[in-house]
Design a protein around this motif. Structure first.
Motif: not given
Length: 334
Positions: A75, A88-91, A135-139
């Motif tokens: 992550t 926020y967490t990006w995986e 509110k972050q963009s996932k991509d």
């Protein structure tokens, strides 16, 4: 120069980072937690908990509002510096080995590991500062796979959309993140894996350290090697001191070979080299294991080192350090 010993990790340190003002020091380690400390007295301000694996890397934005971390639980996490909340967490499919903000704090670049059939990937995310930051963009805004040797370290340069990377083969390269193409490279920058890359204050040059026992200063525009510092031990980290012409190097033989030697032979000292004359000018002892990461206070008043022993040592420079004449009788006017 008595060190302040920061005891907040149970396992070896992976990276330490000062914020822009230098009043806060962030440290991450293989024990899954990130700590933040007051740099002037070593008081622990708080911890950032939530990672389920070794935290490999950390960076903080220029306003000390957001912090990003990359970990072995695959992550990339965005944290609120002030509250310790994970926003926020990006995986990803593999571990995140390096993260870095750009100069304005509006973007983050991250490197994910090459493993289990997945290629090494470099991604750039836009950070949305609106509201509370959740509110972050996932991509990712940009993503590409560097060809050839996998990237180990990276940073944004001054040029728009250009990042500088260090690789496992010892190569240092410039990539255009938009197109993913390699703009320039120096295949023979080092002869072994690049372990650290830190930029100068104005981002016009950077210092890299490597397992090939050398540290080098490169021009970030054309990758020309400006200076080389050859030591007799594998290096894990290199840092530049603002206002003074020194480079700080840290390393030591690998942890698995350590028990066979004394601390002096294991070379667990921070080495000070003269940036211009390429000579070693001093050493600071202290760690009971290899030094994994070094960071210098942005004002150049102190430095910190994190070791395999799980300690962070913060050293505030004495008056003699500032009174010393690194160029002899020559006065340098800033």
């Amino acid at each position: 120069m008595r060190p302040i010993l920061l005891q907040g990790h149970e396992r070896s340190l992976t990276q330490i980072k000062f914020n822009k003002e230098g009043d806060l020091l962030f440290s991450c380690s293989k024990d899954n937690v990130i700590n933040v400390w007051y740099s002037h007295n070593g008081e622990r301000l708080g911890t950032y908990e939530g990672n389920n694996g070794s935290v490999w890397t950390v960076d903080v934005d220029p306003e000390s509002r957001f912090m990003v971390s990359g970990a072995a639980d695959n992550t990339l996490r965005l944290w609120a510096v002030g509250t310790g909340k994970c926003l926020y967490t990006w995986e990803f499919p593999t571990a995140v080995k390096r993260v870095a903000f750009n100069e304005s704090g509006s973007q983050v670049v991250c490197i994910t590991e090459q493993r289990m059939g997945h290629q090494c990937a470099i991604r750039v995310f836009d950070i949305n500062p609106e509201g509370d930051g959740t509110k972050q963009s996932k991509d990712p805004k940009y993503m590409f796979n560097p060809i050839g040797s996998k990237a180990t370290v990276c940073a944004f340069t001054l040029a728009h959309n250009i990042i500088i990377t260090g690789h496992e083969s010892g190569k240092v390269a410039l990539f255009n993140v938009k197109s993913g193409e390699e703009v320039d490279n120096n295949e023979r920058a080092h002869s072994d894996v690049v372990t650290d890359l830190q930029l100068s204050k104005d981002r016009t040059y950077c210092v890299t350290s490597s397992k090939d026992k050398a540290a080098r200063i490169h021009d970030t525009k054309n990758l020309m090697v400006i200076k080389t510092f050859n030591t007799e031990t594998p290096l894990n980290s290199a840092a530049l001191t603002p206002n003074r012409p020194f480079v700080l190097l840290g390393g030591g033989q690998d942890a698995m070979n350590v028990t066979t030697t004394s601390a002096r032979q294991g070379k667990f000292e921070t080495r000070f080299w003269h940036k211009v004359f390429e000579e070693e000018v001093g050493r600071v002892k202290g760690h009971f294991g290899p030094i994994n990461t070094i960071a210098v206070h942005p004002a150049g008043t102190s430095y910190a080192s994190g070791g395999e022993d799980g300690f962070v040592r913060v050293h505030h420079f004495d008056d003699s350090y500032f009174k010393a004449k690194p160029y002899g009788d020559l006065e340098i006017i800033e």
